[in-house]
Design a protein around this motif. Structure first.
Motif, PDB file in Angstrom:
ATOM      1  N   HIS A 182      -2.019  -3.421  11.527  1.00 16.54           N
ATOM      2  CA  HIS A 182      -1.149  -4.470  10.998  1.00 16.54           C
ATOM      3  C   HIS A 182      -0.304  -4.005   9.818  1.00 16.54           C
ATOM      4  O   HIS A 182       0.460  -4.788   9.246  1.00 16.54           O
ATOM      5  CB  HIS A 182      -1.988  -5.680  10.586  1.00 16.54           C
ATOM      6  N   GLY A 183      -0.431  -2.732   9.458  1.00 21.58           N
ATOM      7  CA  GLY A 183       0.439  -2.173   8.440  1.00 21.58           C
ATOM      8  C   GLY A 183       0.178  -2.660   7.036  1.00 21.58           C
ATOM      9  O   GLY A 183       1.102  -2.798   6.232  1.00 21.58           O
ATOM     10  N   THR A 184      -1.078  -2.889   6.685  1.00 23.25           N
ATOM     11  CA  THR A 184      -1.393  -3.393   5.345  1.00 23.25           C
ATOM     12  C   THR A 184      -1.572  -2.239   4.358  1.00 23.25           C
ATOM     13  O   THR A 184      -1.797  -1.084   4.742  1.00 23.25           O
ATOM     14  CB  THR A 184      -2.693  -4.218   5.357  1.00 23.25           C
ATOM     15  N   LEU A 185      -1.477  -2.571   3.087  1.00 31.21           N
ATOM     16  CA  LEU A 185      -1.693  -1.587   2.028  1.00 31.21           C
ATOM     17  C   LEU A 185      -3.118  -1.061   2.080  1.00 31.21           C
ATOM     18  O   LEU A 185      -3.355   0.138   1.868  1.00 31.21           O
ATOM     19  CB  LEU A 185      -1.413  -2.232   0.658  1.00 31.21           C
ATOM     20  N   TYR A 186      -4.076  -1.934   2.361  1.00 33.30           N
ATOM     21  CA  TYR A 186      -5.465  -1.489   2.460  1.00 33.30           C
ATOM     22  C   TYR A 186      -5.594  -0.367   3.484  1.00 33.30           C
ATOM     23  O   TYR A 186      -6.314   0.621   3.255  1.00 33.30           O
ATOM     24  CB  TYR A 186      -6.381  -2.646   2.848  1.00 33.30           C
ATOM     25  N   GLY A 187      -4.912  -0.518   4.616  1.00 33.37           N
ATOM     26  CA  GLY A 187      -4.990   0.505   5.649  1.00 33.37           C
ATOM     27  C   GLY A 187      -4.510   1.857   5.162  1.00 33.37           C
ATOM     28  O   GLY A 187      -5.089   2.899   5.493  1.00 33.37           O
ATOM     29  N   MET A 188      -3.461   1.876   4.361  1.00 31.94           N
ATOM     30  CA  MET A 188      -2.956   3.145   3.844  1.00 31.94           C
ATOM     31  C   MET A 188      -3.842   3.687   2.738  1.00 31.94           C
ATOM     32  O   MET A 188      -4.070   4.898   2.647  1.00 31.94           O
ATOM     33  CB  MET A 188      -1.519   2.977   3.337  1.00 31.94           C
ATOM     34  N   LEU A 189      -4.371   2.815   1.900  1.00 31.55           N
ATOM     35  CA  LEU A 189      -5.294   3.277   0.865  1.00 31.55           C
ATOM     36  C   LEU A 189      -6.539   3.902   1.491  1.00 31.55           C
ATOM     37  O   LEU A 189      -7.083   4.885   0.992  1.00 31.55           O
ATOM     38  CB  LEU A 189      -5.685   2.120  -0.057  1.00 31.55           C
ATOM     39  N   GLN A 190      -7.000   3.307   2.587  1.00 30.90           N
ATOM     40  CA  GLN A 190      -8.132   3.866   3.311  1.00 30.90           C
ATOM     41  C   GLN A 190      -7.799   5.282   3.785  1.00 30.90           C
ATOM     42  O   GLN A 190      -8.614   6.204   3.661  1.00 30.90           O
ATOM     43  CB  GLN A 190      -8.477   2.970   4.505  1.00 30.90           C
ATOM     44  N   ALA A 191      -6.604   5.464   4.317  1.00 28.66           N
ATOM     45  CA  ALA A 191      -6.203   6.771   4.831  1.00 28.66           C
ATOM     46  C   ALA A 191      -6.081   7.809   3.725  1.00 28.66           C
ATOM     47  O   ALA A 191      -6.250   9.007   3.964  1.00 28.66           O
ATOM     48  CB  ALA A 191      -4.875   6.651   5.580  1.00 28.66           C
ATOM     49  N   MET A 192      -5.785   7.367   2.512  1.00 27.06           N
ATOM     50  CA  MET A 192      -5.627   8.280   1.392  1.00 27.06           C
ATOM     51  C   MET A 192      -6.931   8.502   0.624  1.00 27.06           C
ATOM     52  O   MET A 192      -6.986   9.285  -0.316  1.00 27.06           O
ATOM     53  CB  MET A 192      -4.549   7.749   0.436  1.00 27.06           C
ATOM     54  N   GLY A 193      -7.976   7.795   1.030  1.00 23.58           N
ATOM     55  CA  GLY A 193      -9.252   7.920   0.340  1.00 23.58           C
ATOM     56  C   GLY A 193      -9.277   7.194  -0.983  1.00 23.58           C
ATOM     57  O   GLY A 193     -10.081   7.519  -1.863  1.00 23.58           O
ATOM     58  N   LEU A 194      -8.416   6.188  -1.141  1.00 27.92           N
ATOM     59  CA  LEU A 194      -8.295   5.478  -2.419  1.00 27.92           C
ATOM     60  C   LEU A 194      -8.933   4.094  -2.345  1.00 27.92           C
ATOM     61  O   LEU A 194      -8.300   3.070  -2.594  1.00 27.92           O
ATOM     62  CB  LEU A 194      -6.818   5.368  -2.822  1.00 27.92           C
ATOM     63  N   ILE A 195     -10.190   4.061  -1.954  1.00 29.70           N
ATOM     64  CA  ILE A 195     -10.945   2.811  -1.903  1.00 29.70           C
ATOM     65  C   ILE A 195     -12.235   3.006  -2.677  1.00 29.70           C
ATOM     66  O   ILE A 195     -12.535   4.100  -3.150  1.00 29.70           O
ATOM     67  CB  ILE A 195     -11.235   2.375  -0.452  1.00 29.70           C
ATOM     68  N   HIS A 196     -13.002   1.925  -2.837  1.00 31.77           N
ATOM     69  CA  HIS A 196     -14.281   1.967  -3.548  1.00 31.77           C
ATOM     70  C   HIS A 196     -14.113   2.499  -4.973  1.00 31.77           C
ATOM     71  O   HIS A 196     -14.826   3.406  -5.417  1.00 31.77           O
ATOM     72  CB  HIS A 196     -15.311   2.804  -2.788  1.00 31.77           C
ATOM     73  N   GLY A 197     -13.132   1.919  -5.690  1.00 27.92           N
ATOM     74  CA  GLY A 197     -12.951   2.261  -7.091  1.00 27.92           C
ATOM     75  C   GLY A 197     -12.032   3.422  -7.364  1.00 27.92           C
ATOM     76  O   GLY A 197     -11.716   3.703  -8.525  1.00 27.92           O
ATOM     77  N   LYS A 198     -11.583   4.116  -6.338  1.00 28.79           N
ATOM     78  CA  LYS A 198     -10.660   5.230  -6.534  1.00 28.79           C
ATOM     79  C   LYS A 198      -9.271   4.701  -6.876  1.00 28.79           C
ATOM     80  O   LYS A 198      -8.846   3.654  -6.375  1.00 28.79           O
ATOM     81  CB  LYS A 198     -10.583   6.096  -5.280  1.00 28.79           C
ATOM     82  N   GLU A 199      -8.530   5.447  -7.698  1.00 31.50           N
ATOM     83  CA  GLU A 199      -7.188   5.053  -8.090  1.00 31.50           C
ATOM     84  C   GLU A 199      -6.188   6.123  -7.678  1.00 31.50           C
ATOM     85  O   GLU A 199      -6.563   7.263  -7.389  1.00 31.50           O
ATOM     86  CB  GLU A 199      -7.116   4.831  -9.608  1.00 31.50           C
ATOM     87  N   ILE A 200      -4.900   5.744  -7.667  1.00 33.44           N
ATOM     88  CA  ILE A 200      -3.856   6.652  -7.205  1.00 33.44           C
ATOM     89  C   ILE A 200      -3.819   7.931  -8.033  1.00 33.44           C
ATOM     90  O   ILE A 200      -3.495   9.004  -7.520  1.00 33.44           O
ATOM     91  CB  ILE A 200      -2.482   5.942  -7.226  1.00 33.44           C
ATOM     92  N   LYS A 201      -4.181   7.861  -9.301  1.00 27.34           N
ATOM     93  CA  LYS A 201      -4.132   9.050 -10.151  1.00 27.34           C
ATOM     94  C   LYS A 201      -5.174  10.092  -9.733  1.00 27.34           C
ATOM     95  O   LYS A 201      -5.074  11.267 -10.102  1.00 27.34           O
ATOM     96  CB  LYS A 201      -4.322   8.673 -11.618  1.00 27.34           C
ATOM     97  N   SER A 202      -6.175   9.655  -8.973  1.00 24.15           N
ATOM     98  CA  SER A 202      -7.198  10.594  -8.514  1.00 24.15           C
ATOM     99  C   SER A 202      -6.841  11.236  -7.178  1.00 24.15           C
ATOM    100  O   SER A 202      -7.582  12.074  -6.671  1.00 24.15           O
ATOM    101  CB  SER A 202      -8.548   9.881  -8.393  1.00 24.15           C
TER     102      SER A 202
END
Length: 285
Positions: A182-202
């Protein structure tokens, strides 16, 4: 996990696909209660499994998720039909006819304009109108059973050897695949490994690749286990013992290799829902 690790898992996955295709070929050549329409769904599973294997080699985790959901839902549908002694096949056929009837005319409208497609049996055309000339209801699910009920039906007939893998696959695949599709931001964050407290700076390329490879390994394990559920049920229904044994052996090898490579995975992937061979609790008479 390294690219070489994924390749080893993919090779084993292809061995599972090979056995599954051999089982399908056997079914096609025998006089069984598997009808033509249900056999087409069996072929659809192997087609998507091949797609998943190819995507895995290129570290395309987002698309692996979506393809894994296709595999999972098709397996679930076939097992629902089998577990209802083909009564659910009537629902599938009615749904198919309804969808075919809607196919020649489709539309989508905004407040200012409607765009519609039509097909007269030979030619396709596109049209534009102030008001929507095509009225149709939103598509319904193919079956009256929701997913928990489908899995419950399967559990009642084939036991947790079949149902547990489907429950694990649902938790592992379904919601994340929906977000990605469905093209959500969560889906892309999941693909980048930026979930469970991770931030873009990491974020780093290396961390994303590692995250994706760990998830892909889990998707390979999960979908092959789900496919075993189907092989197990088909063996009970029409006798596929030689293929069931071969597939089970490959599944065991994939689980062993996957566990070895995922043993030091970080908690951020949240991908722990695969079984040992013992967890399958296979009982042969």
């Amino acid at each position: 996990m390294k690219t070489e690790d994924i390749e080893i898992l993919v090779q084993l996955y292809f061995e599972g696909i090979k056995t599954y295709k051999e089982a399908c070929d056997f079914i096609l050549k025998q006089d069984t209660k598997i009808n033509n329409e249900l056999f087409l769904l069996l072929l659809a599973i192997s087609d998507s499994m091949e797609s998943l294997a190819i995507l895995s080699r290129y570290n395309k985790m987002r698309d692996c998720y979506v393809t894994s959901r296709v595999i999972y839902e098709t397996i679930l549908n076939v097992l629902t039909i089998l577990s209802t002694n083909f009564e659910a096949m009537d629902e599938m056929m009615q749904y198919t006819q309804d969808e075919i009837a809607k196919e020649p005319a489709r539309s989508i409208a905004t407040d200012s304009e409607a765009v519609f497609f039509t097909f007269d049996g030979n030619n396709h055309s596109v049209g534009f109108a102030k008001h929507n000339p095509i009225k149709s209801k939103n598509p319904r699910s193919w079956t009256k059973h929701n997913i928990p009920n489908q899995i419950n039906l399967i559990d009642k007939k084939y036991g947790k050897v079949a149902s547990r893998s489907l429950q694990v696959a649902h938790l592992t695949i379904y919601r994340t695949a929906s977000n990605i599709a469905h093209g959500t931001l969560y889906g892309m964050l999941q693909a980048m490994g930026l979930i469970h407290g991770k931030e873009i700076k990491s974020f780093t390329d290396t961390s994303m690749i590692e995250h994706n490879q760990q998830v892909i390994a889990t998707l390979l394990l999960t979908t092959l286990q789900s496919t075993y559920s189907l092989i197990y049920a088909l063996d009970k229904e029409i006798g596929l013992e030689q293929f069931e044994k071969g597939f089970y052996e490959t599944l065991g090898q994939l689980i062993h290799e996957g566990q070895k490579r995922l043993s030091n995975k970080s908690k951020e992937t949240n991908q722990t829902s695969y079984f040992t061979k013992e967890d399958l609790e296979r009982k042969k008479s």
